[in-house]
Motif scaffolding. Structure first.
Motif, mmCIF file in Angstrom:
data_model
loop_
_atom_site.group_PDB
_atom_site.id
_atom_site.type_symbol
_atom_site.label_atom_id
_atom_site.label_comp_id
_atom_site.label_asym_id
_atom_site.label_seq_id
_atom_site.Cartn_x
_atom_site.Cartn_y
_atom_site.Cartn_z
ATOM 1 N N LEU A 158 -2.074 -20.641 55.556
ATOM 2 C CA LEU A 158 -0.798 -20.276 56.166
ATOM 3 C C LEU A 158 0.222 -19.877 55.096
ATOM 4 C CD1 LEU A 158 1.046 -20.074 58.650
ATOM 5 C CD2 LEU A 158 1.501 -22.526 58.412
ATOM 6 N N ARG A 159 0.299 -20.645 54.018
ATOM 7 C CA ARG A 159 1.245 -20.333 52.932
ATOM 8 C C ARG A 159 0.887 -19.006 52.265
ATOM 9 N NH1 ARG A 159 0.242 -25.644 51.455
ATOM 10 N NH2 ARG A 159 -0.651 -24.998 49.446
ATOM 11 N N LYS A 164 2.516 -13.390 51.287
ATOM 12 C CA LYS A 164 2.309 -11.946 51.341
ATOM 13 C C LYS A 164 3.396 -11.263 52.157
ATOM 14 C CE LYS A 164 -1.139 -8.445 52.576
ATOM 15 N NZ LYS A 164 -2.501 -8.191 53.132
ATOM 16 N N GLU A 165 3.743 -11.847 53.306
ATOM 17 C CA GLU A 165 4.795 -11.273 54.159
ATOM 18 C C GLU A 165 6.129 -11.213 53.422
ATOM 19 O OE1 GLU A 165 5.442 -10.070 57.276
ATOM 20 O OE2 GLU A 165 3.323 -9.908 57.816
ATOM 21 N N GLU A 171 10.149 -6.502 48.610
ATOM 22 C CA GLU A 171 9.985 -5.178 48.022
ATOM 23 C C GLU A 171 10.781 -4.137 48.808
ATOM 24 O OE1 GLU A 171 9.019 -2.536 45.214
ATOM 25 O OE2 GLU A 171 8.619 -4.701 45.163
ATOM 26 N N TYR A 172 10.790 -4.253 50.137
ATOM 27 C CA TYR A 172 11.622 -3.359 50.955
ATOM 28 C C TYR A 172 13.088 -3.475 50.557
ATOM 29 C CZ TYR A 172 7.783 -2.589 54.314
ATOM 30 O OH TYR A 172 6.606 -2.238 54.918
ATOM 31 N N ALA A 202 10.145 -14.737 60.622
ATOM 32 C CA ALA A 202 11.498 -14.168 60.637
ATOM 33 C C ALA A 202 12.531 -15.134 60.066
ATOM 34 C CB ALA A 202 11.890 -13.770 62.059
ATOM 35 N N ALA A 203 12.367 -16.429 60.262
ATOM 36 C CA ALA A 203 13.349 -17.397 59.764
ATOM 37 C C ALA A 203 13.459 -17.326 58.241
ATOM 38 C CB ALA A 203 12.972 -18.817 60.199
ATOM 39 N N PHE A 204 12.321 -17.250 57.560
ATOM 40 C CA PHE A 204 12.336 -17.150 56.096
ATOM 41 C C PHE A 204 12.978 -15.839 55.645
ATOM 42 C CE2 PHE A 204 8.994 -20.369 56.510
ATOM 43 C CZ PHE A 204 9.299 -21.227 55.463
ATOM 44 N N LYS A 205 12.647 -14.749 56.305
ATOM 45 C CA LYS A 205 13.188 -13.439 55.935
ATOM 46 C C LYS A 205 14.700 -13.406 56.142
ATOM 47 C CE LYS A 205 8.868 -11.094 57.144
ATOM 48 N NZ LYS A 205 8.174 -10.247 58.129
#
Length: 225
Positions: A158-159, A164-165, A171-172, A202-205
């Motif tokens: 999971l980590r 990777k996400e 990078e974006y 989404a929470a981490f992003k």
């Protein structure tokens, strides 16, 4: 874990009707209608870890029913979870935050510290202190780090997916900062998609943007309240 609105859509209505029929017959709550409605509502991702690369989904009771028929067939008590998270939570963590009623991101900060060559650490930091929030944090910690050999192996996978996400998302954002004109607008659109409710983790992003809101104030508008 993010806020998810429990809308009364056509699929949700059919799910509630199927639950009523199942309750009357003392049949399973795991109906096709319930599965379709939960996948729609939670955007095809686990409500706890937000992973979308899931091979085994399960219907999870936010409040363990323990034979209580009302809780067992209550649409508002049913959530979409991956097998890893459902088997981690079981009945150990109660109560936890109801993400269909509360904005979890305003209660807990989701952060990843460290990078290649350094020790990586996922942090779930309470912004408000109460029993539900502290139980939710304990659950998230066990989900992402595991407590048994098998769960630690699953948590490691999971980590890896999360890493990777987040790397792609970062990078974006880096490219967006350097871009100009049409290229900048194209990257802004990509970032907007990555911050939507349907995006994995989404929470981490969103917390990456929150922690850099002075640098990217225009991107804060894409974080759902």
């Amino acid at each position: 874990m993010i806020r998810v609105e429990r809308k009364v859509t056509e699929k949700a209505q059919k799910a509630m009707e199927s639950l009523q029929r199942a309750k009357e017959k003392n049949d399973t709550y795991n109906t096709p209608e319930v599965n379709r409605a939960l996948r729609e509502m939670f955007h095809g991702k686990c409500y706890i870890c937000e992973n979308k690369q899931v091979t085994s989904y399960q219907i999870e009771h936010l409040h363990a029913h323990r034979g209580d028929r009302d809780l067992k067939y209550d649409w508002n008590n049913l959530f979409l979870a991956c097998a890893h998270c459902n088997n981690t939570k079981l009945g150990k963590y109660e109560p936890i935050v109801d993400c269909t009623k509360e904005n979890v991101e305003e209660m807990i900060a989701f952060r990843k510290k460290g990078y290649f060559g350094t020790e990586e650490q996922l942090l779930f930091e309470p912004l408000i202190f109460n029993e539900e929030i502290m139980n939710t944090i304990k659950l998230l910690q066990e989900v992402y780090y595991g407590s048994t050999p098998q769960k630690r192996m699953e948590a490691k996978i999971l980590r890896r997916i999360l890493r990777k996400e987040l790397s792609e998302f970062k990078e974006y954002v880096r490219e967006y900062r350097e871009a100009e004109d049409d290229e900048k607008e194209d990257l802004k659109y990509l970032i907007k998609q990555q911050l939507e409710n349907s995006s994995p983790f989404a929470a981490f992003k969103r917390w990456l943007i929150r922690d850099n809101k002075d640098m990217y104030p225009e991107l804060m508008t894409y974080i759902a309240s």
